[in-house]
Design a protein around this motif. Structure first.
Motif, PDB file in Angstrom:
ATOM      1  N   SER A  46       0.836  -1.202   0.000  1.00 40.37           N
ATOM      2  CA  SER A  46       0.000   0.000   0.000  1.00 40.37           C
ATOM      3  C   SER A  46       0.867   1.247   0.000  1.00 40.37           C
ATOM      4  O   SER A  46       0.585   2.222  -0.713  1.00 40.37           O
ATOM      5  CB  SER A  46      -0.900   0.033   1.231  1.00 40.37           C
ATOM      6  OG  SER A  46      -1.772  -1.058   1.222  1.00 40.37           O
ATOM      7  N   ASP A 165      -5.754  -0.634  -4.682  1.00 39.95           N
ATOM      8  CA  ASP A 165      -5.191  -1.204  -3.458  1.00 39.95           C
ATOM      9  C   ASP A 165      -6.177  -2.214  -2.869  1.00 39.95           C
ATOM     10  O   ASP A 165      -7.135  -1.841  -2.206  1.00 39.95           O
ATOM     11  CB  ASP A 165      -4.882  -0.106  -2.435  1.00 39.95           C
ATOM     12  CG  ASP A 165      -4.045  -0.636  -1.281  1.00 39.95           C
ATOM     13  OD1 ASP A 165      -3.756  -1.852  -1.258  1.00 39.95           O
ATOM     14  OD2 ASP A 165      -3.685   0.172  -0.402  1.00 39.95           O
ATOM     15  N   GLU A 166      -5.935  -3.469  -3.117  1.00 39.02           N
ATOM     16  CA  GLU A 166      -6.788  -4.552  -2.634  1.00 39.02           C
ATOM     17  C   GLU A 166      -8.269  -4.237  -2.840  1.00 39.02           C
ATOM     18  O   GLU A 166      -9.050  -4.196  -1.880  1.00 39.02           O
ATOM     19  CB  GLU A 166      -6.499  -4.832  -1.153  1.00 39.02           C
ATOM     20  CG  GLU A 166      -5.018  -5.053  -0.910  1.00 39.02           C
ATOM     21  CD  GLU A 166      -4.741  -5.987   0.268  1.00 39.02           C
ATOM     22  OE1 GLU A 166      -5.572  -6.857   0.531  1.00 39.02           O
ATOM     23  OE2 GLU A 166      -3.677  -5.820   0.882  1.00 39.02           O
TER      24      GLU A 166
HETATM   25 MG    MG Z   1      -2.179  -2.572   2.220  1.00 34.50          MG
END
Ligand code: MG
Ligand code: ATP
Lengths: 245, 267
Positions: A46, A165-166
């Motif tokens: 991240s 991000d995810e």
């Molecule tokens: Mg992360």
């Protein structure tokens, strides 16, 4: 994949107090490339993504996005309009309707007319498969729908690069595919994408390169098929054995 | 995360609860009317005598409050700033103000501040400063504003900080500037959180304006005292003054409540 990379990351370091989150990351991403980043929790995935649009400041090194170095405040805003970001928690604006969510930045950042912005927003809602939810509030949508709105909201700014991000880790299993489908379609259109995700199916289908991060560094990079089935580094093997069981 | 559903609470239940509290307001007003009619002497005389004080109290409250809303936001944003100097200065300001009683602050602005300016004028040889005179109304509003802006900044700050970090990040990642993100994303959400405490600040400020009576402002409290002093009756002026404050604070509370409900429904 000729000429200049659209994202150039050079020896980037980032510390949070005494946590050394990024330890000398180097990465070039070329136009139209899809990169998937995997790695254990806390490995800096991240943080790396957030450094690309300067949501996080880095301490050392250099990042150039589309020829714009990330240094002055003006440059940061210029880069941010070129780079769309999609978050794990969607981060839709809860006080605005779906349509207003997609209009806001178009109006005040891109300075588009209301008509033009609305047309773009409705087109995008159609594209992500929820044309009928324009006047609902985010809270009235399922997680998968919210994430697709978030993607539409980012796309409305006509970014050259999309960071994810995810994007599916906060979703119920049955909603993951609908979001991945939108991302896959985007990849097929030639969008440059950097995706932090452990969805191996998506990585195999869409990514040109997969990258394993561990402990703030890029440990290994290879085409996804190669990285997943034939990793060279011990750390990659160890991580994959955990993720793939 | 969010559970507010506009259609959940029945509008009827809400309406009756509003009505009940308005009844209290009307009861207090009725009591004033009854007193004035039943015993015009002294109640009607008191009412006529203090009515300009009511106006001064309301005017001081309104002007100060508007200034407090603006200055409080500025202070809150400064305290949330990344620039440590700015943050430091305003943090010290808030801590100092919160540590000194409001009454003492008002006394300072009225009695101590003008001679400080005059002395400064003497040493700078500036006639404009030497002849500086404090206007009581101005000094009262200044004192209340500087004091309450510090309190209000804490209310704003708590409200802004209650909005998840992801909201600012999403806004910034779309290319909005910090102030655009504040204005269009953060503050509209924070307003809902801070409305009740802001309403409370208003009511507290309204009551605290009674303190300006000691610095030569002819507000409701001061007028009550003057009536008592010139007519030698200690009881009735304070009954009337209390009832008048009560009407103002009760109505304010109702208005705050109404706005609160309205912003909830609109969501
Ligand atoms: Mg992360
Ligand atoms: N704002 C912050 N303050 C302090 N430490 C932080 C902050 N953000 C990240 N870190 C630390 O930096 C390191 C890298 O975090 P990062 O969030 O980039 O990891 P990640 O690979 O995305 O992990 P995950 O898979 O859990 O999301 C971690 O040790 C984390 O605790």
């Amino acid at each position: 994949m000729t000429s200049e990379p659209i994202i150039h990351i050079e020896n980037v370091h980032k510390r949070f107090g005494n946590v050394h989150a990024l330890r000398g990351v180097n990465l070039d991403v070329y136009k139209g490339e899809v990169i998937v980043i995997i790695g254990p929790s806390g490995s800096g995935k991240s943080t790396l993504l957030r450094c690309i649009n300067r949501l996080e400041e880095f301490d050392e090194g250099r990042i150039v996005v589309d020829g714009i170095p990330l240094d002055t405040a003006a440059n940061i805003n210029a880069v941010r309009t070129e780079v769309g970001m999609v978050f794990q928690q969607f981060n839709l604006f809860p006080h605005l309707t779906v349509l207003e969510n997609i209009l806001l930045a178009q109006r005040i950042v891109r300075k588009r007319s209301k008509e033009e912005a609305t047309r773009i927003a409705l087109d995008l809602l159609h594209k992500v498969g929820i044309p009928d939810k324009a006047h609902n509030y985010p809270i009235q949508l399922s997680g998968g729908q919210q994430q697709r709105v978030a993607i539409a909201r980012a796309l409305a700014m006509n970014p050259k690069i999309m960071l994810f991000d995810e994007p599916t880790s906060a979703l119920d299993p049955e909603m993951i595919q609908e979001v991945l489908d939108v991302m896959l379609a985007l990849a097929r259109e030639g969008m440059t994408m950097v995706v932090v995700s452990h969805e191996m199916g998506f990585a195999r289908a869409a990514a040109h390169r997969a990258i394993l991060m561990d402990d703030g560094q890029i440990v290994e990079e290879a085409p996804p098929d190669v990285l997943f089935s034939n990793p060279k580094q011990e750390r990659t093997k160890a991580f994959l054995s955990k993720v793939l069981h | 995360m969010q559970t507010a559903n506009p259609s959940q609470a029945s509008p009827n239940a809400r309406k009756t609860s509003i009505d009940q509290w308005w009844l209290l307001v009307f009861a207090v007003i009725a009591l004033i009317v009854i007193l004035v009619i039943a015993q015009p002497n002294p109640y009607q005389r008191i009412l006529i005598f203090v009515q300009d004080g009511v106006w001064v109290t309301l005017r001081t409250t309104m002007i100060s409050f508007v200034l407090v809303l603006i200055l409080g936001l500025v202070v809150a944003l400064a305290r949330l700033s990344k620039l440590w100097l700015l943050r430091g200065i305003f943090t010290i300001y808030v801590e100092i103000i919160r540590g000194i009683p409001v009454l003492v602050q008002l006394l300072f602005w009225y009695f101590a501040f003008p001679p400080i300016i005059q002395n400064l004028g003497t040493s700078l040889n500036s006639p404009a400063l030497i002849n500086y005179k404090a206007d009581p109304n101005f000094m009262a509003i200044l004192g209340l504003t500087i004091c309450y802006a510090a309190y209000m900044s804490e209310v704003y700050r708590a409200g802004i900080q209650s909005i998840p970090k992801g909201q600012m990040e999403a806004a910034r990642s779309l290319g909005m500037t910090y102030f655009q993100a504040m204005r269009y994303v953060i503050l509209p959400q924070a307003i809902r959180v801070i409305l009740p405490p802001v309403g409370n600040e208003f009511i507290t400020l309204l009551k605290d304006t009674s303190l300006i009576s000691v610095v030569a402002v002819s507000d409701l409290t001061r007028r009550g005292r003057e009536f008592m002093a010139s007519n030698f009756i200690p009881i009735q002026p304070w009954i009337m003054v209390s009832l008048l404050y009560l009407v103002m604070t009760l109505i304010s509370a109702r208005v705050v409540h109404y706005i609160e409900q309205k912003t909830k429904i609109e969501r």
